[in-house]
Design a protein around this motif. Structure first.
Motif, mmCIF file in Angstrom:
data_model
loop_
_atom_site.group_PDB
_atom_site.id
_atom_site.type_symbol
_atom_site.label_atom_id
_atom_site.label_comp_id
_atom_site.label_asym_id
_atom_site.label_seq_id
_atom_site.Cartn_x
_atom_site.Cartn_y
_atom_site.Cartn_z
ATOM 1 N N ILE A 1 4.847 2.550 6.546
ATOM 2 C CA ILE A 1 5.709 1.503 6.893
ATOM 3 C C ILE A 1 6.992 1.627 5.929
ATOM 4 O O ILE A 1 8.085 0.918 6.356
ATOM 5 C CB ILE A 1 4.865 0.048 6.837
ATOM 6 C CG1 ILE A 1 6.010 -1.029 7.428
ATOM 7 C CG2 ILE A 1 4.694 -0.421 5.216
ATOM 8 C CD1 ILE A 1 5.132 -2.276 7.594
ATOM 9 N N VAL A 2 6.892 2.073 4.858
ATOM 10 C CA VAL A 2 8.025 2.196 4.045
ATOM 11 C C VAL A 2 7.983 3.536 3.417
ATOM 12 O O VAL A 2 6.747 4.095 3.000
ATOM 13 C CB VAL A 2 7.902 1.284 2.708
ATOM 14 C CG1 VAL A 2 8.916 1.427 1.627
ATOM 15 C CG2 VAL A 2 7.648 -0.138 3.052
ATOM 16 N N GLY A 3 9.106 4.289 3.482
ATOM 17 C CA GLY A 3 9.351 5.541 2.442
ATOM 18 C C GLY A 3 10.067 5.420 1.225
ATOM 19 O O GLY A 3 10.619 4.480 0.983
ATOM 20 N N SER A 4 9.996 6.338 0.630
ATOM 21 C CA SER A 4 10.670 6.362 -0.702
ATOM 22 C C SER A 4 12.324 6.093 -0.804
ATOM 23 O O SER A 4 12.944 5.419 -1.534
ATOM 24 C CB SER A 4 10.453 7.682 -1.626
ATOM 25 O OG SER A 4 11.201 8.843 -1.143
ATOM 26 N N ASP B 1 0.756 -1.192 -0.103
ATOM 27 C CA ASP B 1 0.007 -0.236 0.157
ATOM 28 C C ASP B 1 0.773 1.288 0.111
ATOM 29 O O ASP B 1 0.592 2.223 -0.826
ATOM 30 C CB ASP B 1 -0.969 0.064 1.211
ATOM 31 C CG ASP B 1 -1.844 1.123 1.055
ATOM 32 O OD1 ASP B 1 -2.629 1.343 0.144
ATOM 33 O OD2 ASP B 1 -1.988 1.882 2.227
ATOM 34 N N ALA B 2 1.980 1.180 0.789
ATOM 35 C CA ALA B 2 2.710 2.433 0.849
ATOM 36 C C ALA B 2 3.627 2.708 -0.624
ATOM 37 O O ALA B 2 3.659 3.691 -0.842
ATOM 38 C CB ALA B 2 3.720 2.162 2.161
ATOM 39 N N VAL C 1 10.445 -5.047 6.952
ATOM 40 C CA VAL C 1 10.229 -5.015 5.597
ATOM 41 C C VAL C 1 11.369 -4.519 4.794
ATOM 42 O O VAL C 1 12.162 -3.642 5.271
ATOM 43 C CB VAL C 1 8.987 -4.149 5.264
ATOM 44 C CG1 VAL C 1 9.042 -2.754 5.644
ATOM 45 C CG2 VAL C 1 8.454 -4.456 3.808
ATOM 46 N N ASN C 2 11.678 -5.198 3.747
ATOM 47 C CA ASN C 2 12.759 -4.702 2.667
ATOM 48 C C ASN C 2 12.091 -4.844 1.356
ATOM 49 O O ASN C 2 11.354 -5.786 1.102
ATOM 50 C CB ASN C 2 13.690 -5.887 2.787
ATOM 51 C CG ASN C 2 15.043 -5.467 1.900
ATOM 52 O OD1 ASN C 2 15.206 -4.374 1.607
ATOM 53 N ND2 ASN C 2 15.882 -6.505 1.437
ATOM 54 N N ASN D 1 2.130 6.683 -7.163
ATOM 55 C CA ASN D 1 1.346 7.471 -7.479
ATOM 56 C C ASN D 1 1.292 8.849 -6.786
ATOM 57 O O ASN D 1 0.582 9.668 -7.177
ATOM 58 C CB ASN D 1 -0.065 7.071 -7.142
ATOM 59 C CG ASN D 1 -0.518 5.480 -7.854
ATOM 60 O OD1 ASN D 1 -0.109 5.414 -8.897
ATOM 61 N ND2 ASN D 1 -1.358 4.830 -7.327
ATOM 62 N N ARG D 2 2.393 9.228 -6.050
ATOM 63 C CA ARG D 2 2.724 10.534 -5.498
ATOM 64 C C ARG D 2 1.546 10.799 -4.651
ATOM 65 O O ARG D 2 0.910 12.048 -4.724
ATOM 66 C CB ARG D 2 2.927 11.428 -6.421
ATOM 67 C CG ARG D 2 4.171 11.391 -7.322
ATOM 68 C CD ARG D 2 4.587 12.461 -8.352
ATOM 69 N NE ARG D 2 5.994 12.300 -8.787
ATOM 70 C CZ ARG D 2 6.434 11.319 -9.569
ATOM 71 N NH1 ARG D 2 5.777 10.194 -9.932
ATOM 72 N NH2 ARG D 2 7.517 11.527 -10.386
#
Length: 175
Positions: A91-94, A75-76, A122-123, A82-83
């Protein structure tokens, strides 16, 4: 003709207790011992089944937590692609998304070396250039822009406090 009173009477011993041997008492004691043994075995079987069901529950809970971690990462990643706003606590950043194909990443090694703390791990790797062959073969660039493909590995435990079971899931996610 003889009357009943004239018939000889059977002789009894002087004491009625002498002829009893106590066989019923021995049979009753043996039956009680057998019932006690059945009860002990039944308690051991019930305890073993309780341990097995507890282990089964912990394993399923760890798998569900790991799957939730992967779904949250998907989802992140979709929101990043999709900006869109990722929300308060993604949970994840760019910056967390890896872009290299030749880094020798192995999910089993990553899980083995990971230090699972109080929250899931998460990876995320962007791998569309890895699976099209352009990275290793260097045969030129594709004409069309590749659809983003991500490899997401999630690792979680059944509980944050005192984990007894952990699970890892490795997925490929295409936008």
């Amino acid at each position: 003709m003889k009357t009943l009173s004239s018939l000889p009477r059977p002789r009894h011993s002087s004491s009625p207790r002498r002829s009893q041997r106590g066989a019923v008492l021995y049979v009753a004691l043996i039956m009680l011992i057998l019932l006690a043994l059945l009860g002990v075995v039944g308690m051991q079987v019930a305890g073993m089944q309780e341990k097995m069901s507890s282990s089964y529950r912990a394993t399923n809970l760890a798998f569900e937590n790991s799957e939730a971690t992967v779904r949250g990462a998907e989802d992140a990643v979709e929101k990043i692609a999709n900006r869109e706003a990722a929300g308060a606590n993604p949970i994840v950043g760019s910056a967390d998304i890896g872009q290299r194909c030749d880094d020798g990443y192995d999910p089993a090694v990553w899980v083995r070396d990971a230090n699972l703390g109080s929250k899931p791990l998460v990876n995320v790797r962007q791998i569309q250039s890895c699976i099209q062959g352009e990275g290793a073969l260097d045969m030129g660039r594709p004409l069309d822009v590749a659809t983003p493909v991500y490899q997401i590995t999630g690792y979680a435990a059944d509980s944050n406090a005192d984990a007894t079971s952990s699970s890892a899931i490795d997925t490929v996610f295409k936008l």
